[in-house]
Design an enzyme around this catalytic site. Structure first.
Site, PDB file in Angstrom:
ATOM      1  N   LYS A  18     -16.856  -3.392  18.923  1.00 43.66           N
ATOM      2  CA  LYS A  18     -16.805  -3.317  17.462  1.00 43.66           C
ATOM      3  C   LYS A  18     -15.466  -3.883  16.995  1.00 43.66           C
ATOM      4  O   LYS A  18     -14.445  -3.675  17.639  1.00 43.66           O
ATOM      5  CB  LYS A  18     -16.951  -1.863  17.012  1.00 43.66           C
ATOM      6  CG  LYS A  18     -16.953  -1.669  15.512  1.00 43.66           C
ATOM      7  CD  LYS A  18     -17.304  -0.239  15.135  1.00 43.66           C
ATOM      8  CE  LYS A  18     -17.178  -0.037  13.631  1.00 43.66           C
ATOM      9  NZ  LYS A  18     -15.754  -0.031  13.213  1.00 43.66           N
ATOM     10  N   ASP A  19     -15.524  -4.587  15.878  1.00 47.01           N
ATOM     11  CA  ASP A  19     -14.322  -5.141  15.240  1.00 47.01           C
ATOM     12  C   ASP A  19     -13.627  -6.201  16.089  1.00 47.01           C
ATOM     13  O   ASP A  19     -12.406  -6.348  16.051  1.00 47.01           O
ATOM     14  CB  ASP A  19     -13.324  -4.029  14.852  1.00 47.01           C
ATOM     15  CG  ASP A  19     -13.909  -3.075  13.814  1.00 47.01           C
ATOM     16  OD1 ASP A  19     -14.832  -3.506  13.084  1.00 47.01           O
ATOM     17  OD2 ASP A  19     -13.471  -1.932  13.744  1.00 47.01           O
TER      18      ASP A  19
ATOM     19  N   ASN B  29     -12.437   4.683  20.995  1.00 50.42           N
ATOM     20  CA  ASN B  29     -11.355   4.167  20.167  1.00 50.42           C
ATOM     21  C   ASN B  29     -10.186   3.779  21.063  1.00 50.42           C
ATOM     22  O   ASN B  29      -9.584   4.629  21.718  1.00 50.42           O
ATOM     23  CB  ASN B  29     -10.905   5.224  19.151  1.00 50.42           C
ATOM     24  CG  ASN B  29     -10.116   4.597  18.019  1.00 50.42           C
ATOM     25  OD1 ASN B  29     -10.640   3.733  17.315  1.00 50.42           O
ATOM     26  ND2 ASN B  29      -8.879   4.996  17.861  1.00 50.42           N
TER      27      ASN B  29
ATOM     28  N   ASP C   9     -12.700  -1.643  19.222  1.00 50.19           N
ATOM     29  CA  ASP C   9     -13.391  -0.392  19.542  1.00 50.19           C
ATOM     30  C   ASP C   9     -14.699  -0.705  20.243  1.00 50.19           C
ATOM     31  O   ASP C   9     -15.133  -1.859  20.293  1.00 50.19           O
ATOM     32  CB  ASP C   9     -13.738   0.392  18.263  1.00 50.19           C
ATOM     33  CG  ASP C   9     -12.540   0.611  17.381  1.00 50.19           C
ATOM     34  OD1 ASP C   9     -11.644   1.344  17.802  1.00 50.19           O
ATOM     35  OD2 ASP C   9     -12.500   0.031  16.278  1.00 50.19           O
TER      36      ASP C   9
ATOM     37  N   ASP D 274      -3.513   2.692  16.613  1.00 53.36           N
ATOM     38  CA  ASP D 274      -4.855   2.149  16.809  1.00 53.36           C
ATOM     39  C   ASP D 274      -4.751   0.703  17.300  1.00 53.36           C
ATOM     40  O   ASP D 274      -3.916  -0.069  16.819  1.00 53.36           O
ATOM     41  CB  ASP D 274      -5.630   2.208  15.492  1.00 53.36           C
ATOM     42  CG  ASP D 274      -7.092   1.867  15.695  1.00 53.36           C
ATOM     43  OD1 ASP D 274      -7.826   2.738  16.175  1.00 53.36           O
ATOM     44  OD2 ASP D 274      -7.482   0.722  15.398  1.00 53.36           O
TER      45      ASP D 274
ATOM     46  N   TRP E 122       0.835  -1.204   0.000  1.00 57.11           N
ATOM     47  CA  TRP E 122       0.000   0.000   0.000  1.00 57.11           C
ATOM     48  C   TRP E 122       0.862   1.244   0.000  1.00 57.11           C
ATOM     49  O   TRP E 122       2.074   1.201   0.213  1.00 57.11           O
ATOM     50  CB  TRP E 122      -0.936   0.004   1.205  1.00 57.11           C
ATOM     51  CG  TRP E 122      -0.274  -0.109   2.554  1.00 57.11           C
ATOM     52  CD1 TRP E 122       0.069  -1.267   3.199  1.00 57.11           C
ATOM     53  CD2 TRP E 122       0.161   0.963   3.405  1.00 57.11           C
ATOM     54  NE1 TRP E 122       0.665  -0.984   4.404  1.00 57.11           N
ATOM     55  CE2 TRP E 122       0.727   0.391   4.555  1.00 57.11           C
ATOM     56  CE3 TRP E 122       0.097   2.347   3.307  1.00 57.11           C
ATOM     57  CZ2 TRP E 122       1.264   1.144   5.605  1.00 57.11           C
ATOM     58  CZ3 TRP E 122       0.615   3.122   4.347  1.00 57.11           C
ATOM     59  CH2 TRP E 122       1.192   2.509   5.486  1.00 57.11           C
TER      60      TRP E 122
HETATM   61 MG    MG Z   1     -10.039   1.815  16.418  1.00 51.74          MG
END
Ligand code: MG
Length: 207
Positions: A142-143, A110, A130, A126, A69
């Site tokens: 989340k995630d 977060n 979350d 990160d 990337w």
């Molecule tokens: Mg996050």
């Protein structure tokens, strides 16, 4: 310390490589709080594939991490976000409003490493996992699938993963007590109407 109304660069790093750079307005920078604001539709830099196409978040996490990337152009999309971060805390609490009408959508916790000051703003890493907290204070992780995959590929040791989840559980204690900022004390906050849409300065990618 930054002054209210300054523009800073908020960056995410993974293994020291910058993975996102977002221009933000400084709302407060004090020993007890770093508050940063980014309006909906703000241009930013983020990971893209080498041909410039968007990051494929729908494919399995292990496959994503193997992709080559580069940094490319992106935008903040539909939400205006106020990030409230206690210096030293391993999480940030966001307020998210719909860009068009300022309707309050949710808080977002977060999980991230404590903010590190840079010459242009703040850096963090990160932590993948979350939490979403809805206006009625119901919440969910989340995630979690990506977080499990990140452990499988060794991004986090079992000890690090346990500490990340424990940080989230600490943050949720504030939700259950309706403590700051889940007491809605920031929900009616609005930016100074004179503020511009923040932009990335020359040197946004320098250390
Ligand atoms: Mg996050």
């Amino acid at each position: 310390m930054w002054a209210r109304g300054d523009q800073v660069v908020f960056r995410y790093r993974n293994h020291e490589r910058i993975t996102a750079a977002i221009p933000m307005m400084v709302v407060e920078d004090s020993p007890s709080l770093v508050a940063l604001f980014v309006p909906a539709e703000t241009p930013l830099k983020r990971r893209v594939l080498l041909d410039g196409s968007p990051w494929p978040r729908a494919i399995p996490y292990e496959e994503q991490t193997a992709l080559p990337w580069r940094m490319g152009d992106g935008v903040m999309h539909e939400h205006s976000i106020l990030q409230l971060t206690r210096p030293g805390a391993a999480h940030s609490i966001w307020l998210m409003w719909r860009g068009g009408d300022w309707s309050f959508r949710r808080w977002y916790i977060n999980l991230q490493t404590p903010l590190r000051r840079t010459p242009v703003g703040f850096d963090t890493r990160d932590q993948v996992l979350d939490m979403v907290v809805l206006p009625d204070l119901s919440w969910h992780w989340k995630d979690e699938d990506e977080f499990a995959a990140a452990q499988r590929i060794g991004r986090f040791t079992p000890e690090e993963a346990a500490a990340i989840r424990a940080e989230g559980e600490t943050a949720i204690a504030a939700v259950k007590q309706r403590a700051w900022p889940f007491d809605a004390s920031w929900n009616e906050w609005r930016p100074d109407p004179a503020w511009p849409v923040p932009t990335l300065p020359e040197g946004w990618d320098l250390d």
